[in-house]
Design a protein around this motif. Structure first.
Motif: not given
Lengths: 246, 246
Positions: A86-87, A169-177, A187-195
Protein backbone atom coordinates in the motif's frame (compact mmCIF):
# COMPACT_ATOMS: atom_id res chain seq x y z
CA UNK A 1 -11.70 -16.51 39.16
CA UNK A 2 -11.74 -19.93 37.50
CA UNK A 3 -9.32 -21.31 34.98
CA UNK A 4 -7.29 -18.73 33.07
CA UNK A 5 -8.27 -18.46 29.42
CA UNK A 6 -5.63 -19.80 27.07
CA UNK A 7 -4.27 -17.15 24.72
CA UNK A 8 -5.86 -17.29 21.25
CA UNK A 9 -3.19 -15.16 19.58
CA UNK A 10 0.43 -16.10 18.95
CA UNK A 11 3.23 -14.60 21.02
CA UNK A 12 6.09 -12.71 19.45
CA UNK A 13 9.47 -14.43 19.32
CA UNK A 14 12.69 -12.97 17.99
CA UNK A 15 14.24 -15.17 15.27
CA UNK A 16 17.50 -15.41 17.26
CA UNK A 17 15.59 -16.89 20.21
CA UNK A 18 14.57 -19.95 18.20
CA UNK A 19 16.88 -22.99 18.27
CA UNK A 20 16.10 -26.32 16.63
CA UNK A 21 13.04 -27.50 18.57
CA UNK A 22 12.91 -24.89 21.33
CA UNK A 23 12.16 -21.20 21.57
CA UNK A 24 12.39 -18.60 24.31
CA UNK A 25 10.03 -15.63 24.61
CA UNK A 26 11.29 -12.15 25.51
CA UNK A 27 10.62 -10.53 28.87
CA UNK A 28 7.36 -8.82 27.96
CA UNK A 29 5.86 -11.78 26.13
CA UNK A 30 6.97 -14.15 28.91
CA UNK A 31 5.23 -11.95 31.46
CA UNK A 32 2.07 -12.02 29.40
CA UNK A 33 2.03 -15.79 29.00
CA UNK A 34 3.13 -16.67 32.54
CA UNK A 35 1.43 -13.98 34.61
CA UNK A 36 -1.51 -12.63 32.62
CA UNK A 37 -2.54 -16.00 31.24
CA UNK A 38 -0.97 -17.85 34.20
CA UNK A 39 0.22 -20.65 31.91
CA UNK A 40 1.83 -23.65 33.65
CA UNK A 41 4.33 -26.18 32.35
CA UNK A 42 2.67 -28.33 29.72
CA UNK A 43 0.33 -25.56 28.51
CA UNK A 44 0.08 -25.11 24.74
CA UNK A 45 0.85 -21.74 23.16
CA UNK A 46 1.71 -20.33 19.75
CA UNK A 47 4.39 -17.94 18.57
CA UNK A 48 5.44 -16.18 15.39
CA UNK A 49 8.71 -14.55 14.41
CA UNK A 50 7.04 -12.08 12.03
CA UNK A 51 9.15 -13.46 9.20
CA UNK A 52 6.78 -16.18 8.08
CA UNK A 53 7.27 -18.81 10.78
CA UNK A 54 4.45 -19.83 13.06
CA UNK A 55 5.18 -22.20 15.94
CA UNK A 56 2.91 -24.43 18.00
CA UNK A 57 4.61 -24.98 21.34
CA UNK A 58 4.26 -26.60 24.73
CA UNK A 59 5.48 -24.63 27.71
CA UNK A 60 8.51 -26.41 29.15
CA UNK A 61 9.96 -23.94 31.59
CA UNK A 62 8.06 -21.16 33.29
CA UNK A 63 10.87 -19.59 35.27
CA UNK A 64 11.70 -15.99 34.43
CA UNK A 65 11.48 -16.43 30.64
CA UNK A 66 8.99 -18.79 29.02
CA UNK A 67 10.70 -21.61 27.15
CA UNK A 68 8.62 -23.73 24.79
CA UNK A 69 9.21 -26.97 23.00
CA UNK A 70 8.23 -26.59 19.34
CA UNK A 71 5.65 -29.19 18.36
CA UNK A 72 4.91 -27.95 14.86
CA UNK A 73 6.19 -25.23 12.56
CA UNK A 74 4.15 -23.80 9.68
CA UNK A 75 5.25 -21.32 7.02
CA UNK A 76 3.25 -18.28 6.01
CA UNK A 77 0.33 -18.95 8.33
CA UNK A 78 -2.41 -16.37 7.62
CA UNK A 79 -0.54 -14.90 4.65
CA UNK A 80 -1.78 -14.15 1.14
CA UNK A 81 -0.30 -15.93 -1.90
CA UNK A 82 1.30 -12.67 -3.09
CA UNK A 83 2.63 -9.48 -1.56
CA UNK A 84 0.15 -6.61 -1.14
CA UNK A 85 1.82 -3.21 -0.90
CA UNK A 86 0.00 0.00 0.00
CA UNK A 87 1.36 3.40 -1.07
CA UNK A 88 -0.83 5.97 0.58
CA UNK A 89 -0.70 9.75 0.55
CA UNK A 90 0.19 10.80 4.08
CA UNK A 91 -2.94 11.86 6.03
CA UNK A 92 -3.22 13.18 9.59
CA UNK A 93 -1.97 10.97 12.41
CA UNK A 94 -5.30 9.47 13.47
CA UNK A 95 -5.93 8.30 9.91
CA UNK A 96 -2.38 6.87 9.76
CA UNK A 97 -3.13 4.72 12.80
CA UNK A 98 -6.46 3.59 11.35
CA UNK A 99 -4.77 2.58 8.11
CA UNK A 100 -2.31 0.42 10.06
CA UNK A 101 -5.04 -1.07 12.24
CA UNK A 102 -7.07 -2.30 9.27
CA UNK A 103 -4.39 -2.80 6.61
CA UNK A 104 -2.35 -5.24 8.70
CA UNK A 105 -5.16 -7.79 9.23
CA UNK A 106 -6.15 -7.33 5.57
CA UNK A 107 -2.75 -8.69 4.59
CA UNK A 108 -0.61 -5.70 3.65
CA UNK A 109 3.03 -6.72 3.18
CA UNK A 110 4.27 -3.11 3.05
CA UNK A 111 2.69 0.22 3.95
CA UNK A 112 4.33 3.44 2.78
CA UNK A 113 2.99 6.82 3.91
CA UNK A 114 3.98 9.27 1.18
CA UNK A 115 4.13 13.00 1.81
CA UNK A 116 2.24 14.39 -1.20
CA UNK A 117 1.54 17.87 -2.45
CA UNK A 118 -1.80 17.95 -0.62
CA UNK A 119 -0.53 16.16 2.50
CA UNK A 120 0.78 19.41 3.86
CA UNK A 121 3.29 17.58 6.05
CA UNK A 122 6.68 15.91 5.91
CA UNK A 123 7.48 12.20 5.91
CA UNK A 124 6.92 10.40 9.24
CA UNK A 125 10.11 10.48 11.32
CA UNK A 126 11.80 7.24 12.39
CA UNK A 127 10.66 7.49 16.03
CA UNK A 128 7.01 7.57 14.99
CA UNK A 129 7.55 4.80 12.45
CA UNK A 130 8.82 2.65 15.31
CA UNK A 131 5.59 3.32 17.17
CA UNK A 132 3.59 2.32 14.10
CA UNK A 133 5.62 -0.87 13.83
CA UNK A 134 4.54 -1.77 17.36
CA UNK A 135 0.91 -1.25 16.32
CA UNK A 136 1.56 -3.44 13.28
CA UNK A 137 3.11 -6.14 15.44
CA UNK A 138 0.02 -6.21 17.66
CA UNK A 139 -2.08 -6.48 14.50
CA UNK A 140 -0.05 -9.44 13.22
CA UNK A 141 -0.65 -11.26 16.49
CA UNK A 142 -4.35 -10.42 16.69
CA UNK A 143 -4.98 -11.41 13.08
CA UNK A 144 -2.86 -14.59 13.37
CA UNK A 145 -0.60 -13.63 10.50
CA UNK A 146 3.09 -14.48 10.46
CA UNK A 147 4.85 -11.77 8.43
CA UNK A 148 5.34 -8.28 9.79
CA UNK A 149 4.77 -5.74 7.01
CA UNK A 150 7.38 -3.09 6.31
CA UNK A 151 6.18 0.29 7.58
CA UNK A 152 7.76 3.16 5.68
CA UNK A 153 7.46 6.82 4.83
CA UNK A 154 9.30 7.50 1.59
CA UNK A 155 10.63 10.98 1.03
CA UNK A 156 8.36 11.71 -1.95
CA UNK A 157 6.33 10.06 -4.69
CA UNK A 158 8.92 10.69 -7.45
CA UNK A 159 11.68 9.22 -5.27
CA UNK A 160 9.52 6.18 -4.48
CA UNK A 161 8.66 5.58 -8.13
CA UNK A 162 12.33 5.58 -9.12
CA UNK A 163 13.12 2.71 -6.77
CA UNK A 164 9.83 0.79 -6.80
CA UNK A 165 10.19 -2.88 -7.72
CA UNK A 166 7.92 -4.53 -10.28
CA UNK A 167 4.31 -5.34 -9.43
CA UNK A 168 0.68 -5.31 -10.52
CA UNK A 169 -0.25 -1.68 -9.94
CA UNK A 170 -3.64 -0.21 -9.07
CA UNK A 171 -4.53 3.42 -8.40
CA UNK A 172 -7.70 4.37 -6.53
CA UNK A 173 -9.02 7.00 -8.90
CA UNK A 174 -12.44 8.65 -9.34
CA UNK A 175 -11.99 8.44 -13.11
CA UNK A 176 -11.21 4.73 -13.14
CA UNK A 177 -13.54 1.77 -13.57
CA UNK A 178 -14.53 -0.77 -10.92
CA UNK A 179 -11.96 -3.52 -10.33
CA UNK A 180 -12.80 -6.50 -12.53
CA UNK A 181 -10.05 -8.94 -13.47
CA UNK A 182 -7.02 -6.70 -13.27
CA UNK A 183 -5.16 -9.03 -10.95
CA UNK A 184 -3.89 -12.00 -12.90
CA UNK A 185 -3.48 -15.46 -11.51
CA UNK A 186 -0.17 -16.19 -13.15
CA UNK A 187 2.09 -13.57 -11.61
CA UNK A 188 4.13 -13.91 -8.45
CA UNK A 189 4.77 -10.18 -8.31
CA UNK A 190 3.31 -8.14 -5.47
CA UNK A 191 0.12 -6.17 -5.96
CA UNK A 192 0.89 -2.48 -5.43
CA UNK A 193 -1.97 -0.12 -4.67
CA UNK A 194 -1.79 3.67 -4.51
CA UNK A 195 -4.31 5.84 -2.65
CA UNK A 196 -4.22 9.64 -2.54
CA UNK A 197 -3.90 11.84 0.55
CA UNK A 198 -6.90 13.88 1.75
CA UNK A 199 -7.88 15.97 -1.29
CA UNK A 200 -6.39 13.38 -3.65
CA UNK A 201 -3.20 13.21 -5.66
CA UNK A 202 -2.33 16.47 -7.43
CA UNK A 203 -2.55 16.32 -11.27
CA UNK A 204 1.22 16.02 -11.68
CA UNK A 205 1.37 13.19 -9.10
CA UNK A 206 -1.48 11.39 -10.83
CA UNK A 207 0.30 11.73 -14.17
CA UNK A 208 3.44 10.19 -12.69
CA UNK A 209 1.46 7.26 -11.30
CA UNK A 210 -0.34 6.60 -14.59
CA UNK A 211 3.00 6.79 -16.42
CA UNK A 212 4.34 4.23 -13.98
CA UNK A 213 1.54 1.84 -15.01
CA UNK A 214 -0.70 2.24 -12.02
CA UNK A 215 -4.10 1.30 -13.48
CA UNK A 216 -6.93 3.56 -12.30
CA UNK A 217 -9.79 1.78 -10.57
CA UNK A 218 -12.92 3.44 -9.25
CA UNK A 219 -14.11 2.78 -5.73
CA UNK A 220 -17.61 4.04 -6.45
CA UNK A 221 -19.83 7.09 -6.70
CA UNK A 222 -19.29 8.57 -3.24
CA UNK A 223 -16.20 10.33 -1.94
CA UNK A 224 -14.02 8.23 0.38
CA UNK A 225 -11.50 9.44 2.92
CA UNK A 226 -7.89 8.34 2.49
CA UNK A 227 -8.28 5.72 5.20
CA UNK A 228 -11.58 4.28 3.94
CA UNK A 229 -10.27 4.18 0.35
CA UNK A 230 -7.12 2.39 1.55
CA UNK A 231 -9.10 -0.33 3.30
CA UNK A 232 -11.55 -0.70 0.43
CA UNK A 233 -8.87 -1.17 -2.20
CA UNK A 234 -6.92 -3.58 0.02
CA UNK A 235 -10.11 -5.61 0.60
CA UNK A 236 -10.69 -5.81 -3.16
CA UNK A 237 -7.10 -6.75 -3.95
CA UNK A 238 -7.14 -9.33 -1.15
CA UNK A 239 -10.30 -10.94 -2.49
CA UNK A 240 -8.84 -11.02 -6.01
CA UNK A 241 -5.73 -12.79 -4.74
CA UNK A 242 -7.84 -15.38 -2.91
CA UNK A 243 -10.16 -15.93 -5.89
CA UNK A 244 -7.21 -16.41 -8.16
CA UNK A 245 -6.27 -19.46 -6.07
CA UNK A 246 -9.67 -21.14 -6.59
CA UNK B 1 -6.51 35.51 5.70
CA UNK B 2 -7.43 35.52 2.03
CA UNK B 3 -10.61 34.39 0.41
CA UNK B 4 -12.63 31.87 2.41
CA UNK B 5 -12.61 28.40 0.89
CA UNK B 6 -15.94 27.40 -0.60
CA UNK B 7 -17.42 24.34 1.10
CA UNK B 8 -16.82 21.12 -0.85
CA UNK B 9 -19.45 19.11 1.01
CA UNK B 10 -23.22 19.57 0.86
CA UNK B 11 -25.12 21.14 3.73
CA UNK B 12 -27.96 19.36 5.44
CA UNK B 13 -31.48 20.58 4.74
CA UNK B 14 -34.67 19.24 6.30
CA UNK B 15 -37.19 18.11 3.65
CA UNK B 16 -39.83 20.48 5.07
CA UNK B 17 -37.49 23.43 4.48
CA UNK B 18 -37.49 22.88 0.72
CA UNK B 19 -40.16 24.67 -1.35
CA UNK B 20 -40.36 24.61 -5.14
CA UNK B 21 -37.13 26.36 -6.16
CA UNK B 22 -35.87 27.59 -2.77
CA UNK B 23 -34.54 26.01 0.38
CA UNK B 24 -33.65 27.28 3.84
CA UNK B 25 -30.87 25.83 5.97
CA UNK B 26 -31.31 25.25 9.69
CA UNK B 27 -29.56 27.37 12.33
CA UNK B 28 -26.41 25.27 12.64
CA UNK B 29 -25.89 24.77 8.92
CA UNK B 30 -26.62 28.45 8.25
CA UNK B 31 -23.97 29.42 10.79
CA UNK B 32 -21.49 27.14 9.10
CA UNK B 33 -22.14 28.49 5.61
CA UNK B 34 -22.42 32.17 6.55
CA UNK B 35 -19.87 32.49 9.34
CA UNK B 36 -17.35 29.67 8.99
CA UNK B 37 -17.23 29.82 5.19
CA UNK B 38 -18.27 33.51 5.15
CA UNK B 39 -20.42 32.96 2.06
CA UNK B 40 -21.97 36.08 0.54
CA UNK B 41 -25.08 36.46 -1.59
CA UNK B 42 -24.49 34.87 -4.97
CA UNK B 43 -22.15 32.18 -3.60
CA UNK B 44 -22.80 28.63 -4.80
CA UNK B 45 -23.41 25.85 -2.29
CA UNK B 46 -24.88 22.36 -2.22
CA UNK B 47 -27.37 20.67 0.07
CA UNK B 48 -28.92 17.25 0.59
CA UNK B 49 -32.03 16.18 2.46
CA UNK B 50 -30.67 12.73 3.23
CA UNK B 51 -33.62 11.18 1.41
CA UNK B 52 -32.06 11.05 -2.04
CA UNK B 53 -32.25 14.67 -3.12
CA UNK B 54 -29.13 16.70 -3.82
CA UNK B 55 -29.46 20.42 -4.54
CA UNK B 56 -27.12 22.86 -6.24
CA UNK B 57 -27.98 26.31 -4.94
CA UNK B 58 -27.02 29.97 -5.08
CA UNK B 59 -27.13 31.89 -1.82
CA UNK B 60 -29.92 34.45 -2.04
CA UNK B 61 -30.32 35.69 1.48
CA UNK B 62 -27.64 35.64 4.14
CA UNK B 63 -29.58 37.12 7.05
CA UNK B 64 -30.05 34.89 10.08
CA UNK B 65 -30.85 31.73 8.08
CA UNK B 66 -29.24 30.96 4.73
CA UNK B 67 -31.79 30.86 1.91
CA UNK B 68 -30.73 29.41 -1.42
CA UNK B 69 -32.26 29.41 -4.86
CA UNK B 70 -32.19 25.86 -6.26
CA UNK B 71 -30.37 25.78 -9.58
CA UNK B 72 -30.37 22.02 -10.09
CA UNK B 73 -31.76 18.96 -8.31
CA UNK B 74 -30.34 15.48 -8.72
CA UNK B 75 -31.67 12.20 -7.36
CA UNK B 76 -29.53 9.61 -5.60
CA UNK B 77 -26.26 11.48 -5.98
CA UNK B 78 -23.42 9.29 -4.68
CA UNK B 79 -25.72 6.30 -4.13
CA UNK B 80 -25.29 2.67 -5.19
CA UNK B 81 -27.75 1.04 -7.61
CA UNK B 82 -29.06 -1.23 -4.83
CA UNK B 83 -29.45 -1.11 -1.07
CA UNK B 84 -26.53 -2.41 1.00
CA UNK B 85 -27.51 -3.48 4.51
CA UNK B 86 -25.05 -4.42 7.23
CA UNK B 87 -26.09 -6.67 10.13
CA UNK B 88 -23.17 -6.72 12.52
CA UNK B 89 -22.73 -8.44 15.87
CA UNK B 90 -22.52 -5.65 18.44
CA UNK B 91 -18.88 -4.92 19.38
CA UNK B 92 -17.52 -2.40 21.90
CA UNK B 93 -18.34 1.27 21.43
CA UNK B 94 -15.14 2.36 19.69
CA UNK B 95 -15.61 -0.35 17.06
CA UNK B 96 -19.26 0.71 16.63
CA UNK B 97 -18.13 4.23 15.78
CA UNK B 98 -15.48 2.94 13.37
CA UNK B 99 -18.07 0.81 11.58
CA UNK B 100 -20.28 3.89 11.09
CA UNK B 101 -17.35 6.04 9.99
CA UNK B 102 -16.34 3.67 7.19
CA UNK B 103 -19.65 1.97 6.33
CA UNK B 104 -21.46 5.23 5.55
CA UNK B 105 -19.04 6.41 2.81
CA UNK B 106 -18.94 2.82 1.50
CA UNK B 107 -22.65 3.10 0.73
CA UNK B 108 -24.46 1.26 3.53
CA UNK B 109 -28.22 1.88 3.37
CA UNK B 110 -28.85 0.33 6.79
CA UNK B 111 -26.60 -0.62 9.71
CA UNK B 112 -27.95 -2.84 12.46
CA UNK B 113 -25.85 -3.57 15.57
CA UNK B 114 -27.10 -6.90 16.86
CA UNK B 115 -26.49 -8.01 20.44
CA UNK B 116 -25.25 -11.58 19.96
CA UNK B 117 -24.33 -14.36 22.34
CA UNK B 118 -20.68 -13.31 22.33
CA UNK B 119 -21.38 -9.55 22.32
CA UNK B 120 -21.80 -9.62 26.08
CA UNK B 121 -23.93 -6.46 25.98
CA UNK B 122 -27.49 -5.32 25.29
CA UNK B 123 -28.81 -3.51 22.23
CA UNK B 124 -27.72 0.12 21.84
CA UNK B 125 -30.24 2.43 23.56
CA UNK B 126 -32.09 5.09 21.55
CA UNK B 127 -30.04 8.00 22.95
CA UNK B 128 -26.81 6.47 21.71
CA UNK B 129 -28.39 5.56 18.36
CA UNK B 130 -29.24 9.26 17.95
CA UNK B 131 -25.57 10.07 18.49
CA UNK B 132 -24.58 7.52 15.86
CA UNK B 133 -27.09 9.03 13.46
CA UNK B 134 -25.32 12.36 13.82
CA UNK B 135 -22.02 10.66 12.95
CA UNK B 136 -23.75 9.05 9.96
CA UNK B 137 -25.11 12.42 8.85
CA UNK B 138 -21.61 13.91 8.91
CA UNK B 139 -20.45 10.91 6.86
CA UNK B 140 -23.18 11.44 4.25
CA UNK B 141 -22.07 15.05 3.82
CA UNK B 142 -18.35 14.26 3.73
CA UNK B 143 -18.81 11.45 1.23
CA UNK B 144 -21.26 13.46 -0.91
CA UNK B 145 -23.99 10.85 -0.66
CA UNK B 146 -27.66 11.80 -0.51
CA UNK B 147 -29.42 9.06 1.50
CA UNK B 148 -29.00 8.75 5.25
CA UNK B 149 -28.76 5.07 6.22
CA UNK B 150 -31.02 3.68 8.92
CA UNK B 151 -29.00 3.09 12.10
CA UNK B 152 -30.55 0.39 14.25
CA UNK B 153 -29.89 -2.03 17.05
CA UNK B 154 -32.35 -4.92 16.80
CA UNK B 155 -33.23 -6.78 19.97
CA UNK B 156 -31.68 -10.07 18.84
CA UNK B 157 -30.70 -12.06 15.76
CA UNK B 158 -33.78 -14.37 15.86
CA UNK B 159 -36.09 -11.35 16.13
CA UNK B 160 -34.31 -9.63 13.24
CA UNK B 161 -34.50 -12.71 11.02
CA UNK B 162 -38.26 -13.00 11.54
CA UNK B 163 -38.88 -9.51 10.17
CA UNK B 164 -36.04 -9.21 7.64
CA UNK B 165 -37.18 -8.31 4.14
CA UNK B 166 -35.91 -10.18 1.08
CA UNK B 167 -32.37 -9.62 -0.17
CA UNK B 168 -29.18 -11.17 -1.51
CA UNK B 169 -27.57 -12.43 1.67
CA UNK B 170 -23.88 -12.86 2.47
CA UNK B 171 -22.31 -14.05 5.71
CA UNK B 172 -18.66 -13.33 6.52
CA UNK B 173 -17.57 -16.81 7.54
CA UNK B 174 -14.17 -18.47 7.96
CA UNK B 175 -15.57 -21.63 6.37
CA UNK B 176 -16.89 -19.85 3.28
CA UNK B 177 -15.23 -19.28 -0.09
CA UNK B 178 -14.04 -15.96 -1.49
CA UNK B 179 -16.78 -13.81 -3.04
CA UNK B 180 -16.99 -14.54 -6.73
CA UNK B 181 -20.23 -13.82 -8.59
CA UNK B 182 -22.74 -14.20 -5.79
CA UNK B 183 -24.30 -10.80 -6.42
CA UNK B 184 -26.47 -10.96 -9.51
CA UNK B 185 -27.05 -8.10 -11.88
CA UNK B 186 -30.75 -8.70 -12.36
CA UNK B 187 -32.13 -8.18 -8.87
CA UNK B 188 -33.33 -4.93 -7.37
CA UNK B 189 -33.31 -6.40 -3.87
CA UNK B 190 -30.85 -5.05 -1.30
CA UNK B 191 -27.63 -6.86 -0.57
CA UNK B 192 -27.65 -7.92 3.09
CA UNK B 193 -24.36 -8.78 4.75
CA UNK B 194 -23.90 -10.30 8.20
CA UNK B 195 -20.68 -10.04 10.23
CA UNK B 196 -20.16 -11.63 13.63
CA UNK B 197 -19.34 -9.87 16.90
CA UNK B 198 -15.85 -10.19 18.43
CA UNK B 199 -15.34 -13.95 18.81
CA UNK B 200 -17.76 -14.61 15.95
CA UNK B 201 -21.34 -15.83 15.78
CA UNK B 202 -22.11 -18.72 18.14
CA UNK B 203 -22.88 -22.06 16.40
CA UNK B 204 -26.65 -21.69 16.90
CA UNK B 205 -26.58 -18.14 15.50
CA UNK B 206 -24.56 -19.29 12.50
CA UNK B 207 -27.04 -22.11 11.90
CA UNK B 208 -29.93 -19.61 11.94
CA UNK B 209 -28.14 -17.39 9.42
CA UNK B 210 -27.37 -20.26 7.06
CA UNK B 211 -30.98 -21.44 7.31
CA UNK B 212 -32.05 -17.91 6.38
CA UNK B 213 -30.02 -18.20 3.17
CA UNK B 214 -27.04 -16.10 4.17
CA UNK B 215 -24.31 -17.50 1.91
CA UNK B 216 -20.97 -17.92 3.67
CA UNK B 217 -18.08 -16.04 2.08
CA UNK B 218 -14.50 -16.12 3.29
CA UNK B 219 -12.58 -12.91 3.83
CA UNK B 220 -9.23 -14.67 3.78
CA UNK B 221 -6.70 -16.60 5.81
CA UNK B 222 -6.10 -14.13 8.65
CA UNK B 223 -8.45 -13.30 11.49
CA UNK B 224 -10.28 -9.98 11.13
CA UNK B 225 -11.86 -7.89 13.85
CA UNK B 226 -15.58 -7.22 13.60
CA UNK B 227 -14.95 -3.72 12.31
CA UNK B 228 -12.34 -4.69 9.71
CA UNK B 229 -14.49 -7.58 8.49
CA UNK B 230 -17.49 -5.24 8.18
CA UNK B 231 -15.58 -2.80 6.00
CA UNK B 232 -14.03 -5.54 3.91
CA UNK B 233 -17.33 -7.23 3.09
CA UNK B 234 -19.00 -3.88 2.36
CA UNK B 235 -16.15 -2.95 0.01
CA UNK B 236 -16.55 -6.26 -1.83
CA UNK B 237 -20.32 -5.98 -2.09
CA UNK B 238 -19.99 -2.36 -3.23
CA UNK B 239 -17.57 -3.30 -5.99
CA UNK B 240 -19.84 -6.14 -7.11
CA UNK B 241 -22.78 -3.74 -7.38
CA UNK B 242 -20.71 -1.31 -9.45
CA UNK B 243 -19.33 -4.03 -11.70
CA UNK B 244 -22.80 -5.35 -12.32
CA UNK B 245 -23.65 -1.99 -13.92
CA UNK B 246 -20.79 -2.21 -16.44
Amino acid sequence: VGRPRLPDSPFWVEPEDVEADHLRLGAEESHHLLHVHRAREGAPFEATDGRGRFYECVLESAQDRAVGRIVRTTEDQGELPRGLELYVGLPEWRAVEQVIEHAVPLGASAIDFLPCERSGRDAIPASRLARLERVARAGIKQSRRSRLPRIMSSESLPILLKSLGPGDRLLADPEGRPLLHEITTSSQLPVQVAVGPPGGFAPEERRLLLESEFRPISLGPSRLTTETASLAVLALARNSLLRSKL
